[in-house]
Structure formats: C-alpha cells, structure tokens
Design an enzyme around this catalytic site. Structure first.
Site, PDB file in Angstrom:
ATOM      1  N   ARG A   1       0.852  -1.192   0.000  1.00 47.12           N
ATOM      2  CA  ARG A   1       0.000   0.000   0.000  1.00 47.12           C
ATOM      3  C   ARG A   1       0.879   1.229   0.000  1.00 47.12           C
ATOM      4  O   ARG A   1       1.933   1.233   0.646  1.00 47.12           O
ATOM      5  CB  ARG A   1      -0.856   0.059   1.280  1.00 47.12           C
ATOM      6  CG  ARG A   1      -1.931  -0.971   1.370  1.00 47.12           C
ATOM      7  CD  ARG A   1      -2.378  -1.126   2.791  1.00 47.12           C
ATOM      8  NE  ARG A   1      -1.291  -1.650   3.615  1.00 47.12           N
ATOM      9  CZ  ARG A   1      -1.351  -1.826   4.934  1.00 47.12           C
ATOM     10  NH1 ARG A   1      -2.424  -1.496   5.600  1.00 47.12           N
ATOM     11  NH2 ARG A   1      -0.326  -2.324   5.602  1.00 47.12           N
ATOM     12  N   GLU A   2       0.449   2.275  -0.671  1.00 48.91           N
ATOM     13  CA  GLU A   2       1.185   3.532  -0.599  1.00 48.91           C
ATOM     14  C   GLU A   2       1.163   4.003   0.849  1.00 48.91           C
ATOM     15  O   GLU A   2       0.144   3.898   1.524  1.00 48.91           O
ATOM     16  CB  GLU A   2       0.548   4.577  -1.512  1.00 48.91           C
ATOM     17  CG  GLU A   2       0.721   4.205  -2.966  1.00 48.91           C
ATOM     18  CD  GLU A   2       0.281   5.308  -3.921  1.00 48.91           C
ATOM     19  OE1 GLU A   2       0.167   6.466  -3.493  1.00 48.91           O
ATOM     20  OE2 GLU A   2       0.047   4.987  -5.088  1.00 48.91           O
TER      21      GLU A   2
ATOM     22  N   GLY B   1     -16.559   6.590   4.655  1.00 47.83           N
ATOM     23  CA  GLY B   1     -16.048   7.899   4.267  1.00 47.83           C
ATOM     24  C   GLY B   1     -16.570   8.346   2.919  1.00 47.83           C
ATOM     25  O   GLY B   1     -17.708   8.048   2.546  1.00 47.83           O
TER      26      GLY B   1
ATOM     27  N   CYS C   1      -5.142   2.297  -7.682  1.00 47.71           N
ATOM     28  CA  CYS C   1      -5.354   0.842  -7.754  1.00 47.71           C
ATOM     29  C   CYS C   1      -6.829   0.435  -7.734  1.00 47.71           C
ATOM     30  O   CYS C   1      -7.334  -0.119  -8.707  1.00 47.71           O
ATOM     31  CB  CYS C   1      -4.615   0.158  -6.621  1.00 47.71           C
ATOM     32  SG  CYS C   1      -2.860   0.512  -6.650  1.00 47.71           S
TER      33      CYS C   1
ATOM     34  N   LYS D   1      -9.302   1.441 -10.697  1.00 43.82           N
ATOM     35  CA  LYS D   1      -8.893   0.799 -11.957  1.00 43.82           C
ATOM     36  C   LYS D   1      -9.030  -0.728 -11.865  1.00 43.82           C
ATOM     37  O   LYS D   1      -9.514  -1.372 -12.789  1.00 43.82           O
ATOM     38  CB  LYS D   1      -7.446   1.215 -12.227  1.00 43.82           C
ATOM     39  CG  LYS D   1      -6.595   0.298 -13.053  1.00 43.82           C
ATOM     40  CD  LYS D   1      -5.216   0.874 -13.256  1.00 43.82           C
ATOM     41  CE  LYS D   1      -4.181   0.406 -12.272  1.00 43.82           C
ATOM     42  NZ  LYS D   1      -3.705  -0.963 -12.428  1.00 43.82           N
TER      43      LYS D   1
HETATM   44  C1  UGA Z   1      -4.292  -0.899  -2.376  1.00 40.07           C
HETATM   45  C2  UGA Z   1      -4.277  -2.199  -1.557  1.00 40.07           C
HETATM   46  O1  UGA Z   1      -4.600  -1.928  -0.201  1.00 40.07           O
HETATM   47  C3  UGA Z   1      -2.903  -2.873  -1.621  1.00 40.07           C
HETATM   48  O2  UGA Z   1      -2.934  -4.115  -0.933  1.00 40.07           O
HETATM   49  C4  UGA Z   1      -2.538  -3.105  -3.096  1.00 40.07           C
HETATM   50  O3  UGA Z   1      -1.241  -3.682  -3.218  1.00 40.07           O
HETATM   51  C5  UGA Z   1      -2.555  -1.769  -3.830  1.00 40.07           C
HETATM   52  O4  UGA Z   1      -3.883  -1.189  -3.717  1.00 40.07           O
HETATM   53  C6  UGA Z   1      -2.219  -2.049  -5.266  1.00 40.07           C
HETATM   54  O5  UGA Z   1      -2.965  -2.766  -5.925  1.00 40.07           O
HETATM   55  O6  UGA Z   1      -1.117  -1.673  -5.712  1.00 40.07           O
HETATM   56  P1  UGA Z   1      -3.493   1.630  -1.913  1.00 40.07           P
HETATM   57  O7  UGA Z   1      -4.209   1.975  -3.177  1.00 40.07           O
HETATM   58  O8  UGA Z   1      -2.111   2.140  -1.690  1.00 40.07           O
HETATM   59  O9  UGA Z   1      -3.390   0.015  -1.748  1.00 40.07           O
HETATM   60  O10 UGA Z   1      -4.369   2.198  -0.726  1.00 40.07           O
HETATM   61  P2  UGA Z   1      -5.356   1.639   0.406  1.00 40.07           P
HETATM   62  O11 UGA Z   1      -4.732   1.850   1.719  1.00 40.07           O
HETATM   63  O12 UGA Z   1      -5.830   0.296   0.094  1.00 40.07           O
HETATM   64  O13 UGA Z   1      -6.568   2.694   0.262  1.00 40.07           O
HETATM   65  C7  UGA Z   1      -7.319   2.786  -0.946  1.00 40.07           C
HETATM   66  C8  UGA Z   1      -8.462   3.755  -0.800  1.00 40.07           C
HETATM   67  O14 UGA Z   1      -9.466   3.228   0.067  1.00 40.07           O
HETATM   68  C9  UGA Z   1      -8.091   5.113  -0.205  1.00 40.07           C
HETATM   69  O15 UGA Z   1      -8.770   6.124  -0.917  1.00 40.07           O
HETATM   70  C10 UGA Z   1      -8.581   5.038   1.234  1.00 40.07           C
HETATM   71  O16 UGA Z   1      -8.900   6.297   1.774  1.00 40.07           O
HETATM   72  C11 UGA Z   1      -9.821   4.181   1.068  1.00 40.07           C
HETATM   73  N1  UGA Z   1     -10.200   3.436   2.288  1.00 40.07           N
HETATM   74  C12 UGA Z   1      -9.378   2.487   2.806  1.00 40.07           C
HETATM   75  C13 UGA Z   1     -11.426   3.707   2.880  1.00 40.07           C
HETATM   76  O17 UGA Z   1     -12.205   4.559   2.410  1.00 40.07           O
HETATM   77  N2  UGA Z   1     -11.798   2.986   3.988  1.00 40.07           N
HETATM   78  C14 UGA Z   1     -10.995   2.032   4.522  1.00 40.07           C
HETATM   79  O18 UGA Z   1     -11.391   1.412   5.531  1.00 40.07           O
HETATM   80  C15 UGA Z   1      -9.763   1.779   3.922  1.00 40.07           C
END
Ligand code: UGA
Length: 483
Positions: free
Chosen positions: A153-154, A272, A279, A282
């Site tokens: 994750r970022e 939220g 990611c 897409k």
């Molecule tokens: C995501 C996955 O979590 C990683 O496991 C994966 O490797 C990555 O995509 C990828 O395919 O490369 P990332 O996009 O960095 O990682 O971010 P996340 O932490 O997953 O958050 C994604 C979005 O969901 C954000 O906008 C965040 O604010 C939102 N989110 C996350 C929520 O609205 N609620 C939550 O409980 C968690």
C-alpha cells in the site's frame, strides 16, 4: 541473486530497493532518462517512508539504475516487470507497456531466465507474456514465466514488502519455483528479521513470511480478487453508513460490533467519501471486464463501483445542507491526497469534491501535509488558496471540510479552529473525531454514518463578531422508538 526490475514507478522502485535490502544485486530500469538520472543523483521521486533510507543504503552498491532493458536483462537471472497497467477506455487493463517491455526482454534473453509479472494484470497475462516472448524471438528453453503479485500500500509500502501477510508466487515450472523461493528466502526463513540494520516495524509480523505457492493463473486472480474484495468491504461499510446516518445510528459503533467477529475483522471498515487512488478504481473495473470476458456477469462489482461513486455526491449534499447555499462561500479543505501518508492525488475523492465546489462558486482554502505540489497540476493556484497549515486554511472560512485521513488532522487544536472559522461548522468525510470532542469544542460536527453533533447550548457557539448570525441548524433525525 542478480535481479532486474523493469519500471521504476511506485511498485518497481519499492521492490527494487527492498530486493537490494534483503541481499540481492538489483538493476532498476526505466525508460524515463530524467528519472533514472535523478535516482542516480540521489533524489527520491516518491513520498514513501523508508524509501530514502533504502536508496541511500544501497545506491551504488547492491542497487543500480539504468535505462537499458537489454543491459539489465542480460546480466540478471530474474527479471521483474513492474510497468504500469492503466485503465483503457473500455475499462480493461491496458497491457501495451507490458507488451512493449516483453518485446525488449525477448531480444536479451539467453541461458535460463525467469521473467516475473509483478504489475497488476488480468488472469492469463503470463500465457500472453510467454507467447509474446516466443514470437519476439526468445528461444523456448531460455526462459520461464511466473506471476508474483505485490500487495503493498502507498504509505506503508516498504514495511508491507518486508513484513508481508503472505508472499504469493504463481509458478508453472521448477525453475520459476526455485528462483522465486531463493529471492524471498531472507523473508521466508526469517533471516532478514535478525539483522542489526533491519527496517523496523511496529505492527504484528510473522517471524517467517508465509509463502503461498500457486499456479500462475491463480496468482493473477488472487491479486485482482484481493483488491476487489477490499473495495467491496469499503463500499459495504459505506452503504451501512448511509443507512445508519438516516436512522441516527452510529457507524463507528456498528464497525466495532461487526469488526470484532473474527470472520469479518476490524480493518478496512472505515466509512467515508469512498475509495480512490491508482489501484482500487482501476482494478475493480478491470476485474469486472475480466469476468465479462469469461462470460460471467460480476454484478456485485458494478454495485461496489456504484456505491463508491455516490459517496462524493452524498458528502456534497451534506455540505449543502450544512451551509444552505454554496455560491460565494469560503471553505477550508484539509486533505487532497487519496488517503493519508501519501502525496498521491490520482483518483482522489478529495480532488473531485473540491472541483465540484469550485464549479458551484465556492472559494477553497486547502492544506495537505504532502500532496499540495501534485494537487497543483489539477487544482491550479489561481483557483484555490494553498495554506501552510490547517489553521491558515481555516482562517475566515464558513466551514472546515476534512477529506483525507492524515493522522495530523485527527489531533487539531479544535478551540483554535473554532475561533478561526466564521461559523463553527466541521464536515468530516473521514470520521476522524468522536462527535463529543467536536461538540465540546463548540463545533457543529457532520460526519459519515453518524448523527450530526450540535454543541449545547447552541447560543454559546456564536463567536465574537458573529452576533446575530443565523446558524444553519442541522437536521438531526432520531431513530423511531420501537414498541
Ligand atoms: C491498495 C491495496 O490496499 C494494496 O494491498 C494493493 O497492493 C494496492 O492497492 C495495489 O494494488 O497496488 P493503496 O491503493 O495504496 O493500496 O491504498 P489503500 O490503503 O488500500 O486505500 C485505498 C483507498 O481506500 C483510499 O482512498 C482510502 O482512503 C480508502 N479506504 C481504505 C477507505 O475509504 N476505507 C478504509 O477502511 C480503507
């Protein structure tokens, strides 16, 4: 092991740095000469914890940079492909970068190399990769193809890589299996964690990283299915939040209640303004397209996307109901990144909300700890005011909006915020506060999936100079009492 990592974007650069960290000799390749030159000079192109440390630790030693795929492939035993797989107009993943890299790799393949797909790709990409390598002149016995999806994750990419929940290798032959096992041995055996200079991790970590060995197609599906499931979890909780809000229940209490069932778990249940980033939007779309190509109508994913698309407009309705009219109002916005701990604004729900506010004639004062430089490409300074901190953003605004879950936004000096705002209104799209913390600071608090918090008594919240101000009174819907 000598490793080439083709593509120095987010996944590629983090992977290259981490492979060097666990003892391999790595060449990180990118076609962008300016980026490679910057990396060679010691610059760090991404905002990611521990990447600067790892680059300075290994640059010029176990980690080198190059623009030549040919050079990197010919000197490596394993070649990871980490180029972008953007969304095409039809929603499918556009694999043209993977295809182009495969053709270049083919011209340098000899001996026995393992070509490993690490970018997020549709199922069966390994088959296409194998085919392309052969058609482009690679000798049949000179290479194997495998899948090794990345789950980083970022914001926590380095520790996600070094302390993984699991490592998935999708392998269809002995060579790929032995090479990938050897590459991850320091994590699988746990030997890396005993080193003195180990990158620290405060969360729960396995003593030995679990390895899951599958065939290539299953590994490809694991990646898409994981991201789709996580996106579904977020949309599910957002749907529950919408119901909770309309009856006056509390989504935080609901999450505690359902998340403590170990079959469900408490993570990824934060309601939220919807998921964003490079990611989930897409990948869910691409996975839906994959299912379609398999003649399966994955309608569940359509719903996941629909719910997500509605969260922004729902939040905007809340802003309108709090402020009555928008034109001419001035709003403070905390957060433009798609989530906390990153400077990435791609597919950020915060950006989409700000753009709508601007179209509605609102003046916007923004603050984000890291993402403002990138935000300026989509929200130019002529359209929004960029502030130096949350308080400067709040000064003289009609309300404060919280749009990104940065940790520092969850510990603001609320009394100071109240004094700075023209009207004591906070509209939080990330539920960063317990309602009573806001109301006891004299702020009317709108959040997601919870009743509106109103300070008692309302009359005491009019700030000096605001005498006579008509505060917009929120509608607080109480649940019907049964019986
Ligand atoms: C995501 C996955 O979590 C990683 O496991 C994966 O490797 C990555 O995509 C990828 O395919 O490369 P990332 O996009 O960095 O990682 O971010 P996340 O932490 O997953 O958050 C994604 C979005 O969901 C954000 O906008 C965040 O604010 C939102 N989110 C996350 C929520 O609205 N609620 C939550 O409980 C968690």
């Amino acid at each position: 092991m000598r490793i080439a990592v083709i593509g120095s974007g987010y996944v590629g650069l983090v992977s290259a740095a981490c492979f060097a960290e666990i003892g391999h000799d790595v060449i990180s390749v990118d076609s962008d000469g300016a980026k490679i030159a910057a990396l060679e000079r010691g610059e760090v192109p991404i905002h990611e914890r521990f990447v600067p440390e790892l680059l300075s630790r290994h640059r010029g030693g176990r980690l080198r940079f190059s623009t030549s795929v040919k050079e990197a492939v010919s000197t490596s035993e394993a070649v990871f492909i980490t180029v972008g797989t953007p969304q095409s107009e039809t929603g499918e993943a556009d694999l043209s970068f993977v295809d182009a890299v495969a053709r270049e790799i083919a011209s340098a393949v000899h001996g026995s190399k393992v070509i490993i797909e690490k970018s997020t790709v549709p199922v069966s990409t390994c088959d296409s990769l194998r085919q392309t390598l052969l058609l482009s002149g690679a000798h049949p016995g000179s290479f194997s193809v495998a899948s090794n999806p990345e789950f980083l994750r970022e914001g926590t990419a380095v520790t996600d890589f070094l302390y993984p929940d699991r490592i998935v290798i999708g392998v269809d032959d002995e060579l790929s299996t032995s090479v990938l096992r050897a590459i991850y041995k320091p994590l699988i055996s746990g030997s890396y964690y005993g080193q003195e200079t180990v990158i620290p991790f405060s969360g729960y970590a396995h003593k030995q990283a679990p390895l899951i060995v599958t065939n290539a197609k299953s590994a490809e599906l694991i990646k898409h299915a994981s991201n789709a499931f996580l996106a579904m979890k977020i949309s599910f909780i957002n749907a529950i939040a919408n119901i909770s809000e309309s009856v006056g229940a509390d989504i935080e209490q609901i999450c505690a209640g359902i998340g403590s069932d170990s079959r469900i778990g408490p993570k990824f249940l934060n309601a939220g303004i919807g998921y964003g980033g490079s990611c989930f939007p897409k990948d869910v779309q691409a996975f839906y397209a994959v299912a379609n190509q398999c003649n399966y109508d994955f309608g569940l994913l359509t719903e996941v996307m629909r719910i997500n698309a509605e969260q922004g407009p729902r939040f905007l309705k809340k802003v309108k109901s709090a402020l009555w009219t928008l034109r001419g109002k001035r709003l403070a916005v905390l957060g433009v990144a798609f989530k906390g701990d990153t400077d990435d604004v791609r597919e950020s729900p915060a950006i989409a909300i700000i753009q709508t506010l601007l179209r509605e004639g609102v003046q916007v004062q923004v603050y984000d700890p890291a993402a403002m430089p990138k935000a300026k490409d989509v929200l130019p300074s002529k359209d929004v005011v960029y502030a130096n901190d949350p308080y400067e953003a709040a000064a003289n605004c009609d309300a404060l909006l919280i749009l990104t879950e940065w940790k520092e936004f969850s510990n603001l000096d609320l009394r100071r915020i109240r004094l700075l705002l023209k009207h004591p209104i906070v509209i939080d799209g990330r539920n960063l506060y317990p309602t009573d913390r806001m109301t006891s600071a004299g702020l009317i608090y709108y959040s997601v999936g919870r009743a509106v918090g109103v300070p008692e008594p309302m009359s005491s919240i009019a700030r000096h100079g605001d005498a006579g101000l008509q505060l917009p009174l929120p509608t607080v819907i109480r649940p019907a009492v049964a019986g």
